[in-house]
Design a protein around this motif. Structure first.
Motif, short mmCIF file in Angstrom:
data_model
loop_
_atom_site.label_atom_id
_atom_site.label_comp_id
_atom_site.label_asym_id
_atom_site.label_seq_id
_atom_site.Cartn_x
_atom_site.Cartn_y
_atom_site.Cartn_z
N SER A 101 26.84 43.18 43.34
CA SER A 101 27.66 42.09 43.87
C SER A 101 29.02 42.07 43.19
O SER A 101 29.23 42.70 42.15
CB SER A 101 26.96 40.74 43.68
OG SER A 101 26.86 40.43 42.30
N VAL A 102 29.94 41.33 43.80
CA VAL A 102 31.27 41.09 43.24
C VAL A 102 31.46 39.58 43.23
O VAL A 102 31.43 38.94 44.28
CB VAL A 102 32.36 41.78 44.07
CG1 VAL A 102 33.71 41.61 43.41
CG2 VAL A 102 32.06 43.26 44.27
N ASP A 103 31.65 39.01 42.03
CA ASP A 103 31.70 37.55 41.89
C ASP A 103 32.81 37.12 40.93
O ASP A 103 33.52 37.96 40.38
CB ASP A 103 30.37 37.03 41.33
CG ASP A 103 29.20 37.35 42.24
OD1 ASP A 103 29.31 37.09 43.45
OD2 ASP A 103 28.18 37.86 41.74
N ASN A 104 32.90 35.81 40.73
CA ASN A 104 33.80 35.17 39.76
C ASN A 104 35.26 35.53 39.99
O ASN A 104 35.97 35.96 39.08
CB ASN A 104 33.39 35.52 38.32
CG ASN A 104 31.98 35.11 38.01
OD1 ASN A 104 31.48 34.14 38.56
ND2 ASN A 104 31.32 35.86 37.14
N PHE A 105 35.73 35.35 41.21
CA PHE A 105 37.12 35.63 41.55
C PHE A 105 38.03 34.57 40.94
O PHE A 105 37.79 33.37 41.08
CB PHE A 105 37.30 35.64 43.07
CG PHE A 105 36.70 36.83 43.74
CD1 PHE A 105 37.43 38.00 43.92
CD2 PHE A 105 35.40 36.79 44.21
CE1 PHE A 105 36.87 39.10 44.54
CE2 PHE A 105 34.84 37.89 44.83
CZ PHE A 105 35.58 39.05 45.00
N ILE A 106 39.08 35.02 40.26
CA ILE A 106 40.10 34.15 39.69
C ILE A 106 41.45 34.65 40.18
O ILE A 106 41.79 35.84 40.00
CB ILE A 106 40.05 34.14 38.16
CG1 ILE A 106 38.69 33.64 37.67
CG2 ILE A 106 41.17 33.29 37.58
CD1 ILE A 106 38.46 33.80 36.19
N PHE A 107 42.23 33.77 40.81
CA PHE A 107 43.53 34.15 41.37
C PHE A 107 44.65 33.55 40.54
O PHE A 107 44.60 32.39 40.13
CB PHE A 107 43.64 33.66 42.82
CG PHE A 107 42.65 34.29 43.74
CD1 PHE A 107 42.87 35.55 44.26
CD2 PHE A 107 41.47 33.63 44.07
CE1 PHE A 107 41.95 36.14 45.11
CE2 PHE A 107 40.55 34.21 44.91
CZ PHE A 107 40.79 35.47 45.43
N ASP A 108 45.68 34.36 40.32
CA ASP A 108 46.88 33.92 39.61
C ASP A 108 48.08 34.27 40.48
O ASP A 108 48.39 35.45 40.68
CB ASP A 108 46.96 34.60 38.25
CG ASP A 108 48.16 34.16 37.44
OD1 ASP A 108 48.64 33.03 37.66
OD2 ASP A 108 48.63 34.94 36.60
N ILE A 109 48.75 33.25 41.02
CA ILE A 109 49.90 33.46 41.90
C ILE A 109 51.16 33.22 41.08
O ILE A 109 51.35 32.16 40.50
CB ILE A 109 49.86 32.51 43.12
CG1 ILE A 109 48.57 32.73 43.90
CG2 ILE A 109 51.08 32.72 43.99
CD1 ILE A 109 48.30 31.71 44.96
N ASN A 110 52.04 34.24 41.05
CA ASN A 110 53.25 34.16 40.25
C ASN A 110 54.37 34.91 40.93
O ASN A 110 54.31 36.15 41.07
CB ASN A 110 52.99 34.72 38.85
CG ASN A 110 54.12 34.46 37.90
OD1 ASN A 110 55.02 33.67 38.18
ND2 ASN A 110 54.08 35.12 36.76
N LEU A 111 55.41 34.21 41.36
CA LEU A 111 56.61 34.80 41.97
C LEU A 111 56.30 35.78 43.11
O LEU A 111 56.80 36.90 43.15
CB LEU A 111 57.47 35.51 40.92
CG LEU A 111 58.02 34.62 39.81
CD1 LEU A 111 58.71 35.45 38.75
CD2 LEU A 111 58.97 33.58 40.38
N GLY A 112 55.43 35.39 44.01
CA GLY A 112 55.14 36.21 45.18
C GLY A 112 54.09 37.29 44.97
O GLY A 112 53.77 38.02 45.90
N THR A 113 53.58 37.41 43.77
CA THR A 113 52.49 38.37 43.54
C THR A 113 51.19 37.62 43.28
O THR A 113 51.19 36.54 42.68
CB THR A 113 52.77 39.31 42.35
OG1 THR A 113 52.88 38.53 41.17
CG2 THR A 113 54.04 40.11 42.57
N VAL A 114 50.11 38.18 43.75
CA VAL A 114 48.79 37.59 43.55
C VAL A 114 47.98 38.55 42.69
O VAL A 114 47.77 39.70 43.07
CB VAL A 114 48.08 37.33 44.89
CG1 VAL A 114 46.68 36.77 44.65
CG2 VAL A 114 48.89 36.41 45.77
N LYS A 115 47.54 38.06 41.55
CA LYS A 115 46.69 38.84 40.66
C LYS A 115 45.28 38.28 40.78
O LYS A 115 45.08 37.07 40.66
CB LYS A 115 47.18 38.75 39.23
CG LYS A 115 46.47 39.65 38.26
CD LYS A 115 47.12 39.55 36.90
CE LYS A 115 46.47 40.47 35.91
NZ LYS A 115 47.10 40.38 34.59
N CYS A 116 44.32 39.15 41.04
CA CYS A 116 42.94 38.72 41.24
C CYS A 116 42.05 39.41 40.21
O CYS A 116 42.00 40.64 40.15
CB CYS A 116 42.50 39.08 42.66
SG CYS A 116 40.79 38.66 43.01
#
Length: 133
Positions: A101-116
């Motif tokens: 499985s793939v779990d525990n998604f955390i998103f960081d949005i900064n100046l038009g970029t999305v880090k997951c």
């Protein structure tokens, strides 16, 4: 008089599922050179890294089922990107039977970029991973 051959007891059409070893050439990340042959969790980490760095349909050496589809998300609104990232990441890993499985998604949005950032649960253990769009 019989027209068809009698059953011999052999399962000619029986489907067999074979598990192949995960032994592979392990690459030293600092030098980019092959350092040894190994398997288990280090090989799984390397496989996850390769899947996340190969864009699907871009290289003929890989099948159309291998890799990720993230380039089409570049330039899209961050809300759309975050909604699509979970599905596309899970889809990228769905072809590997070693990944549970793939779990525990955390998103960081900064100046038009999305880090997951997320965790990939495998048969060998859990591997943290991340992508950026």
């Amino acid at each position: 008089m019989k027209t068809l051959p009698e059953f011999s007891g052999a399962d000619v059409y029986k489907l067999e599922s074979k598990e192949y070893p995960t032994e592979t050439f392990l690459i030293d990340e600092s030098t980019g050179c092959i350092k040894k042959v190994g398997g288990g969790l280090p090989a799984m980490k390397q496989a996850i890294d390769i899947i996340l760095n190969v864009e699907r349909y871009q290289h003929q050496i890989f099948t159309s089922n291998f890799g990720r589809e993230l380039n089409k998300l570049i330039g899209k609104p961050p809300e759309y990107v975050t909604s699509m990232l979970k599905r596309r990441i899970r889809e990228a890993f769905s072809m590997d039977s070693r990944i549970i499985s793939v779990d525990n998604f955390i998103f960081d949005i900064n100046l038009g970029t999305v880090k997951c950032s997320f965790d990939v649960k495998t048969v060998f253990g859990t591997v943290p991973a991340e992508v950026e769009v």
